[in-house]
Design an enzyme around this catalytic site. Sequence first.
Site, PDB file in Angstrom:
ATOM      1  N   GLY A  44       0.809  -1.123   0.274  1.00  0.00           N
ATOM      2  CA  GLY A  44       0.068  -0.117   0.003  1.00  0.00           C
ATOM      3  C   GLY A  44       0.805   1.031   0.036  1.00  0.00           C
ATOM      4  CD  GLN A  49       3.442   5.912   2.716  1.00  0.00           C
ATOM      5  OE1 GLN A  49       2.344   5.219   2.030  1.00  0.00           O
ATOM      6  NE2 GLN A  49       4.464   5.161   3.062  1.00  0.00           N
ATOM      7  CB  CYS A  92       5.388   2.283   7.454  1.00  0.00           C
ATOM      8  SG  CYS A  92       4.682   4.062   6.737  1.00  0.00           S
ATOM      9  CG  LEU A  93       6.337   1.072   1.546  1.00  0.00           C
ATOM     10  CD1 LEU A  93       5.858   1.418   0.039  1.00  0.00           C
ATOM     11  CD2 LEU A  93       7.478   0.092   1.395  1.00  0.00           C
ATOM     12  CG  HIS A 134      -0.567   1.384   7.255  1.00  0.00           C
ATOM     13  ND1 HIS A 134       0.185   0.971   8.274  1.00  0.00           N
ATOM     14  CD2 HIS A 134       0.183   2.352   6.519  1.00  0.00           C
ATOM     15  CE1 HIS A 134       1.406   1.582   7.911  1.00  0.00           C
ATOM     16  NE2 HIS A 134       1.223   2.437   7.086  1.00  0.00           N
ATOM     17  CD  GLU A 135      -1.131   2.632   2.680  1.00  0.00           C
ATOM     18  OE1 GLU A 135      -0.728   3.769   2.593  1.00  0.00           O
ATOM     19  OE2 GLU A 135      -0.485   1.631   2.952  1.00  0.00           O
ATOM     20  CG  HIS A 138       0.423   6.904   5.424  1.00  0.00           C
ATOM     21  ND1 HIS A 138       1.381   7.387   6.273  1.00  0.00           N
ATOM     22  CD2 HIS A 138       0.533   5.605   5.234  1.00  0.00           C
ATOM     23  CE1 HIS A 138       2.286   6.495   6.377  1.00  0.00           C
ATOM     24  NE2 HIS A 138       1.742   5.287   5.766  1.00  0.00           N
TER      25      HIS A 138
HETATM   26 ZN    ZN Z   1       2.693   3.502   5.980  1.00  0.00          ZN
END
Ligand code: ZN
Length: 163
Positions: A44, A49, A92-93, A134-135, A138
């Site tokens: 995701g 991000q 998380c990226l 989660h997204e 963000h």
């Molecule tokens: Zn994340």
Amino acid sequence: MSVLPILRWPDERLATSCDPVGEDDLRGLVRDMFDTLYAANGRGLAAPQVGVMRRLFVMDCGWKDGEATPEVFADPVITVREKKLSVMDEGCLSIPGLSVPVERPVAVTLAWRDEMGDMHMRDFDGFEARCIQHEIDHLDGIVTLDRVDAEMRAELLAEYARA
Ligand code: ZN
């Protein structure tokens, strides 16, 4: 193909709420976000991000298991949250190398538009429900580290600093 740079926490933009997508055509951005997602080996990726402060994320929870399921979520809204909660470790990226145990509802109902502007509403559970929540965090300027208590956060920050 364009792989975009992924912002790393604690970049200020990861703590900022995003603006609605509205009627804007974001198809070029969506393509770049999928390129970026796959290049980073993720499932995701939210627009903030990659520094685009709009309520948009892409998700593909199946491609690592050999069945790609790319989906685009613009202006997503959770309309129902299951009362039952569970804790799962989330990566998380934007916080590479850190795994954070987060408690969330096990299922949600989501309303959103796709990259063509078509409306959708569907129930999600399991890994997809977790990824969606989660997204969406963000898009509201929230990361996994904001979802744990102070003691756990201090421990995780020390681990992140060492990494
Ligand atoms: Zn994340």
